[in-house]
Design a protein around this motif. Sequence first.
Motif, PDB file in Angstrom:
ATOM      1  N   GLY A  46      61.882  46.681  53.153  1.00  0.00           N
ATOM      2  CA  GLY A  46      62.639  45.826  52.164  1.00  0.00           C
ATOM      3  C   GLY A  46      62.863  47.048  50.753  1.00  0.00           C
ATOM      4  O   GLY A  46      61.926  47.620  50.778  1.00  0.00           O
ATOM      5  N   GLY A  47      64.019  46.712  50.257  1.00  0.00           N
ATOM      6  CA  GLY A  47      64.274  47.392  48.979  1.00  0.00           C
ATOM      7  C   GLY A  47      65.768  47.281  48.743  1.00  0.00           C
ATOM      8  O   GLY A  47      66.763  46.652  49.383  1.00  0.00           O
ATOM      9  N   PRO A  48      66.316  48.004  47.637  1.00  0.00           N
ATOM     10  CA  PRO A  48      67.532  47.947  47.022  1.00  0.00           C
ATOM     11  C   PRO A  48      68.622  48.402  47.886  1.00  0.00           C
ATOM     12  O   PRO A  48      68.509  49.192  48.875  1.00  0.00           O
ATOM     13  N   PHE A  49      69.653  47.522  48.038  1.00  0.00           N
ATOM     14  CA  PHE A  49      71.072  47.988  48.550  1.00  0.00           C
ATOM     15  C   PHE A  49      72.187  47.461  47.795  1.00  0.00           C
ATOM     16  O   PHE A  49      72.088  46.468  47.157  1.00  0.00           O
ATOM     17  N   THR A  50      73.302  47.744  48.201  1.00  0.00           N
ATOM     18  CA  THR A  50      74.470  47.380  47.592  1.00  0.00           C
ATOM     19  C   THR A  50      75.438  47.224  48.913  1.00  0.00           C
ATOM     20  O   THR A  50      75.837  48.384  49.287  1.00  0.00           O
ATOM     21  N   GLY A  66      63.850  35.561  43.764  1.00  0.00           N
ATOM     22  CA  GLY A  66      63.468  34.082  43.627  1.00  0.00           C
ATOM     23  C   GLY A  66      63.770  33.252  44.930  1.00  0.00           C
ATOM     24  O   GLY A  66      63.493  32.040  44.834  1.00  0.00           O
ATOM     25  N   LYS A  67      64.512  34.001  45.843  1.00  0.00           N
ATOM     26  CA  LYS A  67      64.880  33.185  47.002  1.00  0.00           C
ATOM     27  C   LYS A  67      64.185  33.843  48.147  1.00  0.00           C
ATOM     28  O   LYS A  67      63.827  34.964  48.162  1.00  0.00           O
ATOM     29  N   TRP A  68      63.885  33.043  48.996  1.00  0.00           N
ATOM     30  CA  TRP A  68      63.109  33.333  50.333  1.00  0.00           C
ATOM     31  C   TRP A  68      64.352  34.149  51.116  1.00  0.00           C
ATOM     32  O   TRP A  68      65.433  33.275  50.885  1.00  0.00           O
ATOM     33  N   ARG A  69      64.159  35.075  51.876  1.00  0.00           N
ATOM     34  CA  ARG A  69      65.310  35.604  52.610  1.00  0.00           C
ATOM     35  C   ARG A  69      64.951  35.827  54.009  1.00  0.00           C
ATOM     36  O   ARG A  69      63.753  36.214  54.370  1.00  0.00           O
ATOM     37  N   MET A  70      65.791  35.664  54.899  1.00  0.00           N
ATOM     38  CA  MET A  70      65.600  35.825  56.465  1.00  0.00           C
ATOM     39  C   MET A  70      66.724  37.104  56.570  1.00  0.00           C
ATOM     40  O   MET A  70      67.975  36.826  56.465  1.00  0.00           O
ATOM     41  N   VAL A  71      66.378  38.054  57.193  1.00  0.00           N
ATOM     42  CA  VAL A  71      67.193  39.415  57.231  1.00  0.00           C
ATOM     43  C   VAL A  71      67.443  39.981  58.617  1.00  0.00           C
ATOM     44  O   VAL A  71      66.291  40.116  59.087  1.00  0.00           O
ATOM     45  N   ASN A 180      60.059  37.455  45.999  1.00  0.00           N
ATOM     46  CA  ASN A 180      59.852  38.596  45.293  1.00  0.00           C
ATOM     47  C   ASN A 180      60.407  40.013  46.052  1.00  0.00           C
ATOM     48  O   ASN A 180      60.545  41.080  45.720  1.00  0.00           O
ATOM     49  N   GLY A 181      60.926  39.495  47.250  1.00  0.00           N
ATOM     50  CA  GLY A 181      61.551  40.547  47.975  1.00  0.00           C
ATOM     51  C   GLY A 181      60.584  41.358  48.883  1.00  0.00           C
ATOM     52  O   GLY A 181      60.741  42.358  49.546  1.00  0.00           O
TER      53      GLY A 181
END
Length: 205
Positions: A46-50, A66-71, A180-181
């Motif tokens: 995980g980490g920054p992306f645009t 602040g959100k849980w994420r499924m990636v 928190n990512g």
Amino acid sequence: MNRHAMTYLNRRTASIALALALGLSLSACQQQEPAERPPLEGAAIGGPFTLVDKNDKTVTWDQFKGKWRMVYFGYTFCPDACPMDVQAMMRGFNLFDEAHPAEAAEVQPIFISIDPARDTPEIVGQWTSAFGPRLLGLTGTPEQVKTAADAFVAYYQKGTDTPGGYLMDHSRIVYLMDPNGKPIAMLPVDKGPEAVSAELAKWVK
């Protein structure tokens, strides 16, 4: 000491011993087992992306704080693996949503294309909409996609040419990330929607 007094004393002693034993048993039962640690805890994932969404609007990783994420990383021209994985992912999410709507409201499912040459924002938006309105589809330039994939240690490369167009080789992982990512677990899409729902319920509190 007479016989009646002795009998009373024995009964009294037995009662106290039983109470102490029960107290110790209850105390032992109340000791909680150590909490299970997340399988991916501490992993460099995980980490920054645009990237951009279906409306060509810029989306960054930090926007999901602040959100849980499924990636999941895949591509819309995928003939079998991606549709199966994403279907299990979203059906599992929907089951979790039915059982735990408040917790599910804090989860964002994300699909990231690893085929930017063909997966335009419009195409990604059309494809993800087939799996429900909660799934966010993202794409970008080759450089942007590589940055995102590298951050998640997601493998991909151009594969075999076929009459219907080239295929893409890629890893098949649905990452669960915390608010928190940070990486928590890999969701078991290969075991079906029920397993995905159960894994979400295990971690998303």
